[in-house]
Motif scaffolding. Structure first.
Motif, PDB file in Angstrom:
ATOM      1  N   GLN A  57      -2.312   1.002  -4.223  1.00  0.00           N
ATOM      2  CA  GLN A  57      -1.470  -0.134  -3.844  1.00  0.00           C
ATOM      3  C   GLN A  57      -0.629  -0.578  -5.029  1.00  0.00           C
ATOM      4  OE1 GLN A  57      -3.467  -3.812  -3.251  1.00  0.00           O
ATOM      5  NE2 GLN A  57      -1.980  -4.590  -1.799  1.00  0.00           N
ATOM      6  N   LEU A 112     -13.363   6.093   0.322  1.00  0.00           N
ATOM      7  CA  LEU A 112     -12.044   5.682   0.800  1.00  0.00           C
ATOM      8  C   LEU A 112     -11.209   5.267  -0.412  1.00  0.00           C
ATOM      9  CD1 LEU A 112     -10.031   4.918   2.951  1.00  0.00           C
ATOM     10  CD2 LEU A 112     -11.161   2.742   3.202  1.00  0.00           C
ATOM     11  N   LEU A 113     -10.072   5.870  -0.548  1.00  0.00           N
ATOM     12  CA  LEU A 113      -9.247   5.690  -1.735  1.00  0.00           C
ATOM     13  C   LEU A 113      -7.904   5.111  -1.296  1.00  0.00           C
ATOM     14  CD1 LEU A 113      -9.152   8.695  -4.127  1.00  0.00           C
ATOM     15  CD2 LEU A 113      -7.236   7.208  -4.021  1.00  0.00           C
ATOM     16  N   VAL A 114      -7.501   3.994  -1.904  1.00  0.00           N
ATOM     17  CA  VAL A 114      -6.213   3.401  -1.528  1.00  0.00           C
ATOM     18  C   VAL A 114      -5.404   3.149  -2.788  1.00  0.00           C
ATOM     19  CG1 VAL A 114      -5.109   1.357  -0.556  1.00  0.00           C
ATOM     20  CG2 VAL A 114      -7.136   2.298   0.528  1.00  0.00           C
ATOM     21  N   PRO A 135       0.655  -3.674  -6.784  1.00  0.00           N
ATOM     22  CA  PRO A 135       0.354  -5.105  -6.718  1.00  0.00           C
ATOM     23  C   PRO A 135       1.619  -5.945  -6.759  1.00  0.00           C
ATOM     24  CG  PRO A 135      -0.041  -4.285  -8.918  1.00  0.00           C
ATOM     25  CD  PRO A 135       0.340  -3.100  -8.091  1.00  0.00           C
ATOM     26  N   GLU A 144      -2.299   0.079  -8.461  1.00  0.00           N
ATOM     27  CA  GLU A 144      -3.744  -0.110  -8.512  1.00  0.00           C
ATOM     28  C   GLU A 144      -4.407   0.860  -7.559  1.00  0.00           C
ATOM     29  OE1 GLU A 144      -4.956  -4.076  -8.204  1.00  0.00           O
ATOM     30  OE2 GLU A 144      -7.068  -3.595  -8.095  1.00  0.00           O
ATOM     31  N   MET A 172      -7.766   1.698  -5.637  1.00  0.00           N
ATOM     32  CA  MET A 172      -9.011   1.064  -5.217  1.00  0.00           C
ATOM     33  C   MET A 172      -9.883   2.088  -4.517  1.00  0.00           C
ATOM     34  SD  MET A 172      -7.591  -2.527  -3.910  1.00  0.00           S
ATOM     35  CE  MET A 172      -6.143  -1.897  -3.150  1.00  0.00           C
ATOM     36  N   VAL A 173     -11.146   2.108  -4.892  1.00  0.00           N
ATOM     37  CA  VAL A 173     -12.061   3.109  -4.343  1.00  0.00           C
ATOM     38  C   VAL A 173     -13.247   2.404  -3.714  1.00  0.00           C
ATOM     39  CG1 VAL A 173     -13.486   5.083  -4.920  1.00  0.00           C
ATOM     40  CG2 VAL A 173     -11.400   4.662  -6.202  1.00  0.00           C
ATOM     41  N   ALA A 174     -13.485   2.678  -2.460  1.00  0.00           N
ATOM     42  CA  ALA A 174     -14.666   2.110  -1.802  1.00  0.00           C
ATOM     43  C   ALA A 174     -15.632   3.268  -1.571  1.00  0.00           C
ATOM     44  CB  ALA A 174     -14.270   1.462  -0.476  1.00  0.00           C
ATOM     45  N   PRO A 175     -16.743   3.282  -2.337  1.00  0.00           N
ATOM     46  CA  PRO A 175     -17.644   4.428  -2.198  1.00  0.00           C
ATOM     47  C   PRO A 175     -18.698   4.182  -1.131  1.00  0.00           C
ATOM     48  CG  PRO A 175     -18.344   3.076  -4.036  1.00  0.00           C
ATOM     49  CD  PRO A 175     -17.204   2.346  -3.362  1.00  0.00           C
ATOM     50  N   THR A 191     -20.439  -0.926  -5.821  1.00  0.00           N
ATOM     51  CA  THR A 191     -19.916  -1.359  -4.527  1.00  0.00           C
ATOM     52  C   THR A 191     -18.426  -1.077  -4.403  1.00  0.00           C
ATOM     53  OG1 THR A 191     -19.684  -3.527  -5.527  1.00  0.00           O
ATOM     54  CG2 THR A 191     -21.530  -3.214  -4.021  1.00  0.00           C
ATOM     55  N   PHE A 192     -17.690  -1.241  -5.508  1.00  0.00           N
ATOM     56  CA  PHE A 192     -16.249  -1.069  -5.413  1.00  0.00           C
ATOM     57  C   PHE A 192     -15.716  -0.701  -6.781  1.00  0.00           C
ATOM     58  CE2 PHE A 192     -12.956  -1.600  -2.393  1.00  0.00           C
ATOM     59  CZ  PHE A 192     -11.798  -1.856  -3.107  1.00  0.00           C
ATOM     60  N   VAL A 229       0.855  -1.196   0.000  1.00  0.00           N
ATOM     61  CA  VAL A 229       0.000   0.000   0.000  1.00  0.00           C
ATOM     62  C   VAL A 229       0.886   1.238   0.000  1.00  0.00           C
ATOM     63  CG1 VAL A 229      -1.658   1.324   1.331  1.00  0.00           C
ATOM     64  CG2 VAL A 229      -1.911  -1.127   1.127  1.00  0.00           C
ATOM     65  N   ARG A 249      -6.747  -0.647 -12.400  1.00  0.00           N
ATOM     66  CA  ARG A 249      -5.455  -1.313 -12.433  1.00  0.00           C
ATOM     67  C   ARG A 249      -4.622  -0.685 -13.536  1.00  0.00           C
ATOM     68  NH1 ARG A 249      -4.080  -5.905  -9.948  1.00  0.00           N
ATOM     69  NH2 ARG A 249      -2.206  -6.873 -10.706  1.00  0.00           N
ATOM     70  N   ARG A 305     -12.062  -0.535  -8.991  1.00  0.00           N
ATOM     71  CA  ARG A 305     -10.629  -0.814  -9.017  1.00  0.00           C
ATOM     72  C   ARG A 305     -10.066  -0.330 -10.324  1.00  0.00           C
ATOM     73  NH1 ARG A 305      -7.946  -5.722  -6.303  1.00  0.00           N
ATOM     74  NH2 ARG A 305      -9.694  -6.925  -5.518  1.00  0.00           N
TER      75      ARG A 305
END
Lengths: 98, 618
Positions: free
Chosen positions: A92, A88-90, A94, A77, A79-82, A67-68, A16, A72, A70
């Motif tokens: 990472q 929330l944005l991460v 891979p 990568e 990743m967004v969790a709405p 829901t999610f 991450v 890539r 990604r």
């Protein structure tokens, strides 16, 4: 405090690079990136993209919802969790472990 | 005139309810027509009236509103902050953030999202979820059975002639040049046409161009550099060259005196700067080089004399010629007597020009070709077999097919796959051989026609094969994909096959040489015995080892038995000891088995070696 814990836990995972919590109008509430402009860029661009993705999913099927998300890319990568109010944005990197 | 109707009602009845009733109609006035009025009218005849049965159309204009587009860059400045917070002021920003963080929903949302996120992060770390499976495994060629399909048939418009030679157009599989000739000695009827034709693949009914030499053409070749020029060798020994743009008559032909004295069986274009050089071979034993700009005299001459003295009297007449444009100075000729000559054009003396003579076949060598991918390996077709030779081994072919029921007339390698070659037979079949698949039999046999096939030619891409028969019919056969799609490993595998066979022949050659030497010294038999002895020694040694090991084991077991009996007698039997010896026995047994296996392997190896040398000797 639980927020802190969650945030720290996410950051401690392998690969991450950083994480940002964004409010629904694009303001970075909490960011792990040191430079502000990086944070702002991520916020603005990704939040718009997530919004577009959500509206696309809902347009295609009104009962559906995002829901999610990604993204890539070659180097990492995103990743967004709405959620209805926040995002929330991460970012990472891979690990290509077979 | 006035029409009146009077309606009356009593004053006393005013205001009373109306009571309606039905009654039949009453004629009030009747006005009859007045025939005198007719006088004031005229009848009109004819009456013109226009009618139209047509769709009524109307024209409309529609114009959408213009959609104006404009390109702008977007500058991401910090935004989204509520009006009372100034993003530049750090304190305000911090205060705002703290306020948001205290919101309860914030906390729960973040925790929720955090869980989701962690799941995905862990996924990422565990495996690469975007991994491409099977990306490195090539798509195997579909395992369809090999097949070949006739696409087109070209029939000779004249009778009594067979197809003598076929040449494909160098720029793609669109045209064919076919030489027709009746090659039976003096059996051709007098008025047989001497024409050969250029065919277009799309139109098998009528040839595109007729070439009219003086005597029928026995061989015909397109110039690989200039696709309009063709050179042909005639039955009377002349060579002529045509330009397909200029018509059917040859542009130039050689003089009878200076050319060959027998039919020119093969003409091949040379790799040269001018692109006009060719060389020809004939059964009179000569190889002649020509420049097409001046066909009055050959540039160079060579006699295929195996005694290397350039004596025309004992020269071998040649049927086939082989030339690889990448090796410009070397060429090979296959002779009527069955020998194959490897020659170097640039040899300093005449003797040097003939580098080597291979024993070849029992009968004339009809075809000769180097493997396009392994130039050291070449194949020859003659008598009833096809043979594969390596340049280095001069005594014998490295691989050969079995003797067929009918003679083989022509053969060539596949340009696409190094291990595939084709042969045509006098029973009208085309054989496709795939060395990687089967070496004893052809992989595919196609019955092209009922008459003997006289020649074949593979098109450059490796998919289309043109076969010519004795009755003048040329057939184009398309091969199934397996024959021209090359696998990755194929080159290496075929190379391995050739090298293995070459090595085998080398060993045999060296052994023969040794044997010959020993014969001269008178000790050939001893040598063979010595070799047999060696084998027997190995076998004996292995047997001795085996029996020795068994003896040892027997002794060990006997000793242990004795010990146990002794222990029993002494009454010191412990259950543990028994169990211990039981386990020990099992271990020993396992060891025994291993040893036995090893010992068995040695005699097996010796037997294998013996078997190999026996088969090699065969």
């Amino acid at each position: 405090a639980e927020v802190e814990e969650t945030f720290k836990r996410i950051l401690s995972h392998k690969g991450v690079i950083g994480a940002i919590i964004v409010s629904y109008d694009g303001i970075p509430i909490r960011s792990s990136f040191a430079e502000n402009d990086v944070t702002v860029q991520y916020c603005a661009l990704i939040q718009q993209l997530a919004q577009k993705a959500k509206s696309a999913v809902r347009d295609l099927d009104p009962g559906n919802d995002l829901t999610f998300l990604r993204i890539r890319s070659k180097k990492n990568e995103i990743m967004v969790a709405p959620s209805p109010d926040y995002l929330l944005l991460v970012v990472q990197e891979p690990n290509d472990q077979p | 005139m006035e029409i009146q109707y009077v309606y009356t009602k009593k004053r006393a009845d005013f205001g009373r309810q109306c009571i309606f009733s039905d009654r039949p109609s009453e004629l009030l006035v009747d006005i009859a027509p007045n025939p005198e009025a007719l006088k004031e009218f005229l009848e009109r005849d004819p009456v013109d009236r226009a009618i139209q049965v047509v769709q009524e159309m109307s024209e409309h204009d529609v114009n959408t509103e213009r959609f104006e587009t404009d390109s702008h860059g977007v500058n991401h400045a910090e935004g989204g902050w509520p009006k009372d917070v100034n993003p530049q002021e750090v304190e305000q920003v911090i205060r705002f953030r703290k306020k948001v963080e205290k919101d309860e929903m914030y906390v729960s949302t973040v925790q929720n999202l955090g869980n989701q996120m962690e799941h995905c992060i862990r996924q990422n770390n565990a495996i690469d979820i975007y991994q491409d499976y099977f990306s490195d495994i090539e798509i195997q060629a579909t395992e369809e059975p090999p097949s070949a399909k006739t696409i087109n048939v070209f029939r000779d418009p004249c009778k009594d002639r067979g197809v003598a030679h076929i040449s494909w157009y160098p720029d793609g599989p669109t045209k064919l040049a076919i030489a027709y000739c009746n090659t039976d000695f003096q059996r051709a009827p007098k008025d047989t046409s001497t024409e050969s034709y250029l065919w277009d693949v799309i139109n098998p009914n009528k040839p595109e161009l007729a070439l009219k030499p003086v005597s029928p053409l026995v061989c015909l070749e397109y110039n690989p550099k200039d696709s309009h020029v063709l050179v042909g060798g005639c039955y009377n020994g002349q060579i002529a060259y045509w330009d397909s743009r200029k018509g059917s008559q040859p542009v130039e032909s050689t003089e009878v005196a200076n050319g060959h004295r027998d039919p020119v069986w093969k003409v091949i274009w040379n790799q040269s700067k001018t692109g006009t050089e060719c060389f020809s071979v004939s059964t009179d034993g000569q190889v002649l080089w020509w420049d097409t700009r001046k066909l009055s005299e050959p540039i160079e001459r060579l006699c295929l004399d195996p005694t290397k003295k350039q004596d025309l009297a004992c020269a071998h007449g040649a049927y086939s010629l082989e030339y690889e444009p990448t090796i410009p100075t070397k060429f090979m000729a296959g002779s009527e007597q069955g020998a194959i000559f490897a020659c170097n054009r640039k040899g300093k003396t005449d003797a040097d020009k003939i580098v080597a003579v291979y024993p070849g076949h029992i009968g004339p060598v009809y075809a000769l070709q180097r493997n396009p991918q392994f130039p050291k390996v070449f194949m020859s077709v003659g008598d009833w077999t096809a043979r594969i030779w390596s340049e280095d081994i001069k005594e014998n072919a490295i691989m050969w097919t079995k003797y067929h029921q009918c003679g083989l007339t022509d053969g060539c390698w596949s340009t696409a796959r190094p291990g595939v070659f084709f042969t045509s037979k006098t029973d009208g079949t085309l054989d496709v051989w795939d060395l990687l698949f089967k070496q004893n039999d052809p992989t595919l046999t196609v019955q092209v026609c009922d008459e003997p096939l006289q020649c074949l030619r593979l098109q450059e891409h490796g998919r289309l094969m043109a076969c010519g028969s004795q009755s003048g019919v040329a057939t184009i056969v398309e091969l199934s994909e397996g024959f021209y799609a090359q696998n990755r490993n194929e080159r290496n595998l075929v190379n391995a096959i050739f090298e293995r066979e070459t090595r085998r022949e080398k060993i045999l050659e060296s052994r023969h040489r040794e044997m010959k030497l020993k014969e001269k010294k008178g000790g050939a038999e001893e040598e063979e015995e010595h070799r047999d002895e060696e084998h027997e020694d190995l076998v004996a040694k292995a047997e001795a080892d085996f029996f020795a090991a068994i003896e040892n084991e027997k002794k060990l077991r006997d000793r242990r038995k004795e010990e146990r009996e002794a222990a029993l007698r002494n009454g010191q039997v412990d259950e543990e000891e028994e169990a211990g010896t039981g386990i020990g026995d099992a271990e020993d047994e396992a060891e025994e088995k291993q040893e036995l296996e090893k010992v068995e392997e040695v005699p097996e190896q010796a037997a294998e070696e013996k078997g190999e040398s026996e088969s090699a000797e065969k």
